[in-house]
Design an enzyme around this catalytic site. Structure first.
Site, PDB file in Angstrom:
ATOM      1  N   SER A 112      33.214  59.319 -73.781  1.00  0.00           N
ATOM      2  CA  SER A 112      32.839  57.901 -73.873  1.00  0.00           C
ATOM      3  C   SER A 112      32.678  57.706 -74.710  1.00  0.00           C
ATOM      4  O   SER A 112      31.359  58.298 -75.252  1.00  0.00           O
ATOM      5  CB  SER A 112      32.158  56.484 -72.481  1.00  0.00           C
ATOM      6  OG  SER A 112      31.587  56.413 -72.529  1.00  0.00           O
ATOM      7  N   TYR A 135      34.139  51.894 -78.165  1.00  0.00           N
ATOM      8  CA  TYR A 135      34.278  51.121 -77.526  1.00  0.00           C
ATOM      9  C   TYR A 135      34.452  49.759 -78.409  1.00  0.00           C
ATOM     10  O   TYR A 135      34.448  50.591 -80.326  1.00  0.00           O
ATOM     11  CB  TYR A 135      32.555  49.781 -76.958  1.00  0.00           C
ATOM     12  CG  TYR A 135      32.934  50.412 -75.520  1.00  0.00           C
ATOM     13  CD1 TYR A 135      33.568  50.083 -74.823  1.00  0.00           C
ATOM     14  CD2 TYR A 135      31.824  51.688 -75.174  1.00  0.00           C
ATOM     15  CE1 TYR A 135      34.240  50.151 -73.981  1.00  0.00           C
ATOM     16  CE2 TYR A 135      32.049  51.607 -73.920  1.00  0.00           C
ATOM     17  CZ  TYR A 135      32.938  50.653 -72.729  1.00  0.00           C
ATOM     18  OH  TYR A 135      32.465  50.464 -71.579  1.00  0.00           O
ATOM     19  N   THR A 161      39.092  50.895 -75.979  1.00  0.00           N
ATOM     20  CA  THR A 161      38.591  50.038 -74.474  1.00  0.00           C
ATOM     21  C   THR A 161      38.445  49.061 -75.257  1.00  0.00           C
ATOM     22  O   THR A 161      37.498  47.976 -75.111  1.00  0.00           O
ATOM     23  CB  THR A 161      37.109  50.972 -74.012  1.00  0.00           C
ATOM     24  OG1 THR A 161      37.767  52.130 -73.345  1.00  0.00           O
ATOM     25  CG2 THR A 161      37.131  49.401 -72.631  1.00  0.00           C
ATOM     26  N   LYS A 257      43.215  50.491 -73.898  1.00  0.00           N
ATOM     27  CA  LYS A 257      42.887  50.900 -72.754  1.00  0.00           C
ATOM     28  C   LYS A 257      41.736  49.231 -71.490  1.00  0.00           C
ATOM     29  O   LYS A 257      41.887  48.983 -72.082  1.00  0.00           O
ATOM     30  CB  LYS A 257      41.734  51.280 -71.327  1.00  0.00           C
ATOM     31  CG  LYS A 257      40.721  51.541 -70.259  1.00  0.00           C
ATOM     32  CD  LYS A 257      40.030  52.837 -70.519  1.00  0.00           C
ATOM     33  CE  LYS A 257      39.334  53.107 -69.374  1.00  0.00           C
ATOM     34  NZ  LYS A 257      37.697  52.321 -69.087  1.00  0.00           N
ATOM     35  N   HIS A 281      38.660  48.155 -65.536  1.00  0.00           N
ATOM     36  CA  HIS A 281      37.302  48.457 -65.543  1.00  0.00           C
ATOM     37  C   HIS A 281      37.092  49.606 -64.502  1.00  0.00           C
ATOM     38  O   HIS A 281      35.407  49.120 -64.031  1.00  0.00           O
ATOM     39  CB  HIS A 281      36.699  47.950 -66.221  1.00  0.00           C
ATOM     40  CG  HIS A 281      35.142  48.406 -67.570  1.00  0.00           C
ATOM     41  ND1 HIS A 281      35.918  48.525 -69.219  1.00  0.00           N
ATOM     42  CD2 HIS A 281      34.670  49.566 -67.154  1.00  0.00           C
ATOM     43  CE1 HIS A 281      35.187  49.694 -69.308  1.00  0.00           C
ATOM     44  NE2 HIS A 281      34.102  49.808 -68.669  1.00  0.00           N
TER      45      HIS A 281
HETATM   46  C1  LIG Z   1      29.875  54.351 -63.925  1.00  0.00           C
HETATM   47  C2  LIG Z   1      30.528  53.946 -64.691  1.00  0.00           C
HETATM   48  C3  LIG Z   1      31.036  54.200 -66.119  1.00  0.00           C
HETATM   49  C4  LIG Z   1      32.062  53.316 -66.783  1.00  0.00           C
HETATM   50  N1  LIG Z   1      31.827  54.090 -68.002  1.00  0.00           N
HETATM   51  C5  LIG Z   1      32.948  53.472 -69.472  1.00  0.00           C
HETATM   52  C6  LIG Z   1      32.809  53.563 -70.471  1.00  0.00           C
HETATM   53  O1  LIG Z   1      31.968  54.204 -70.962  1.00  0.00           O
HETATM   54  N2  LIG Z   1      33.862  53.784 -70.726  1.00  0.00           N
HETATM   55  C7  LIG Z   1      35.147  53.073 -70.606  1.00  0.00           C
HETATM   56  O2  LIG Z   1      36.568  52.978 -71.025  1.00  0.00           O
HETATM   57  N3  LIG Z   1      35.649  52.646 -69.587  1.00  0.00           N
HETATM   58  C8  LIG Z   1      34.733  52.951 -68.483  1.00  0.00           C
HETATM   59  N4  LIG Z   1      34.121  52.997 -67.332  1.00  0.00           N
HETATM   60  C9  LIG Z   1      35.921  52.753 -66.712  1.00  0.00           C
HETATM   61  C10 LIG Z   1      36.712  53.204 -66.356  1.00  0.00           C
HETATM   62  O3  LIG Z   1      37.105  54.174 -67.535  1.00  0.00           O
HETATM   63  C11 LIG Z   1      38.079  53.499 -65.338  1.00  0.00           C
HETATM   64  O4  LIG Z   1      38.380  52.223 -65.991  1.00  0.00           O
HETATM   65  C12 LIG Z   1      37.555  53.129 -63.984  1.00  0.00           C
HETATM   66  O5  LIG Z   1      36.385  54.365 -63.392  1.00  0.00           O
HETATM   67  C13 LIG Z   1      38.211  52.685 -63.150  1.00  0.00           C
HETATM   68  O6  LIG Z   1      38.688  52.855 -61.747  1.00  0.00           O
HETATM   69  P1  LIG Z   1      38.060  54.206 -60.728  1.00  0.00           P
HETATM   70  O7  LIG Z   1      36.791  54.864 -60.948  1.00  0.00           O
HETATM   71  O8  LIG Z   1      38.034  53.100 -59.741  1.00  0.00           O
HETATM   72  O9  LIG Z   1      38.938  55.557 -60.929  1.00  0.00           O
HETATM   73  C14 LIG Z   1      32.816  53.503 -66.302  1.00  0.00           C
HETATM   74  C15 LIG Z   1      33.783  53.513 -64.963  1.00  0.00           C
HETATM   75  C16 LIG Z   1      32.435  53.588 -64.738  1.00  0.00           C
HETATM   76  C17 LIG Z   1      32.330  53.910 -62.479  1.00  0.00           C
END
Ligand SMILES: Cc1cc2nc3c(=O)[nH]c(=O)nc-3n(C[C@H](O)[C@H](O)[C@H](O)COP(=O)(O)O)c2cc1C
Length: 394
Positions: A112, A135, A161, A257, A281
């Site tokens: 990330s 981002y 994203t 994404k 997300h």
């Molecule tokens: C704690 C956390 C932080 C996240 N940070 C980002 C991020 O920095 N960039 C991003 O594109 N998605 C981020 N996401 C979304 C994840 O990439 C992903 O889409 C999501 O976790 C998928 O769902 P799941 O946790 O049920 O597998 C984050 C998700 C979580 C749980």
């Protein structure tokens, strides 16, 4: 020092429970929550359960394989690690640990932008290319430099994203005063005092702030000015022209994404994205959005073979992976499932999360009478009528 023996974890929920005990509340809550009412966060997982599997018997199940490809790269199973911000707060140097576990297992790791370990840190501690998530920020200079840094680190794809022009609100983060490094208040100190192993590991690392940003973005030389930067940095006026511009600047493989509408999937295909991720997300942005798995059929219909389709949000098991693949996704991602593993047991915990999902996928495939993950299809599923129509109550 001999390492403590790992407890027996038989499923992802075991990892989550241990993670909850081991990690400061501020960071556990950060991962284990969705925006506002958390409706989408809940439905992402519960909607998988409306789909049933077709059991087959007396099929030769020898020589099974979960090997496949995502954007042309060989994968041990089509399950990548999703970008997760602040991973290095769940466990010291968490991004490095997760990337190493993914590399050893043979699945892609996505770093990330909002990571604690920097792109360079992760590159230094791995040997194979990883993917880098960006981002969409207003600052062209910073974006271009991010791409250059990702290139220098040998990243093989960029994940853009697109569902975070504005930030969805998670109540707990506000109440907990989420920050990296954590602010020392009476409450946070009292909580961290009960998380000694976490704290000791954290004291041993220097990586406790946003490694890709601090010292790289203008006006962010120390962590305290970061919150202001985040609020101001995201590009509210993002459009498809800008995404196409990123593609040009990057010049390599690009994954979009955060796609949840057939129209948007088409637009991504038109700008020449190498893949799209059907994702809300993990229920952290638009509360009330439909679960990803329910949106998948309409998006498959809209793009066909024009662009490779991946999915995340709600995957907690190999059965969930199988359902997404059988509905047409070529790849999937896990976010929380590996974060639980990391928080529970560091690098070995991420490996354990991958092993659990792999075994579940393999055995489920076998019991469905399939020997090759690439042959999964709708013939393996019972999908309720109206599943692909979010106006129908299941
Ligand atoms: C704690 C956390 C932080 C996240 N940070 C980002 C991020 O920095 N960039 C991003 O594109 N998605 C981020 N996401 C979304 C994840 O990439 C992903 O889409 C999501 O976790 C998928 O769902 P799941 O946790 O049920 O597998 C984050 C998700 C979580 C749980």
């Amino acid at each position: 020092m001999p390492r403590a023996k790992m407890p027996i974890y038989t499923n992802i929920e075991d990892l989550r429970r241990h993670y909850a005990r081991r990690t400061p509340k501020m960071f556990y809550d950060y991962a284990e929550s969705g925006s506002w009412t958390e409706q989408t966060f809940r439905e992402n997982t519960s909607d998988f359960q409306h789909i049933h599997l077709k059991q087959r018997v007396a099929v030769d199940m020898a020589g099974r394989t979960t090997r496949s490809q995502m954007i042309g790269e060989d994968v041990a199973m089509p399950v990548a690690l999703a970008p997760v911000g602040l991973t290095g707060m769940q466990s010291a140097d968490g991004e490095i640990k997760a990337a190493r576990a993914a590399e050893a297992f043979g699945v892609p790791y996505t770093l990330s932008t909002m990571s604690i370990c920097s792109i360079e840190d992760v590159a230094e501690h791995t040997t194979k290319p990883f993917w880098f998530q960006v981002y969409t920020l207003k600052d062209d200079d910073f974006m271009r430099r991010l791409f250059e840094r990702a290139k220098a680190a040998n990243c093989s794809a960029i994940v853009v994203t697109v569902d975070l022009q504005v930030l969805g609100q998670r109540h707990k983060d506000i109440k907990n005063g989420l920050s990296a490094p954590p602010k020392l208040t009476a409450r946070s100190i009292a909580d961290m005092a009960t998380k000694i192993p976490w704290g000791l590991e954290m004291l041993r690392t220097k990586r406790r702030s946003f490694g890709n940003i601090v010292g790289h973005a203008k006006g962010v030389s120390d962590p305290s000015s970061l919150s202001t930067w985040t609020a101001e940095a995201f590009d509210v006026s993002l459009d498809w022209k800008r995404i196409a511009q990123f593609k040009e600047w990057w010049g390599g493989k690009l994954i979009v994404k955060g796609i949840m509408a057939p129209e948007d999937a088409r637009r991504a295909a038109e700008i020449g994205a190498d893949a799209i991720i059907v994702s809300n997300h993990g229920g952290r942005q638009l509360d009330g959005a439909v679960s990803s798995i329910r949106m998948l059929p309409a998006i498959m219909d809209a793009v066909g073979d024009d662009v490779e389709v991946h999915l995340d949000s709600g995957i907690r098991s190999g059965q969930d992976v199988l359902k997404a693949l059988a509905l047409g996704a070529k790849g999937t991602y896990i976010g929380r499932a590996y974060t639980y593993g990391l928080g529970a047991a560091g690098e070995a915990g991420v490996t354990r999360a991958l092993e659990i999902i792999h075994k579940e996928l393999d055995v489920t495939m076998a019991l469905c009478g399939e020997t090759d993950v690439k042959n999964l299809g709708k013939h393996n599923l019972y999908v309720p009528r109206g599943f692909d129509d979010p106006t129908v109550k299941l």
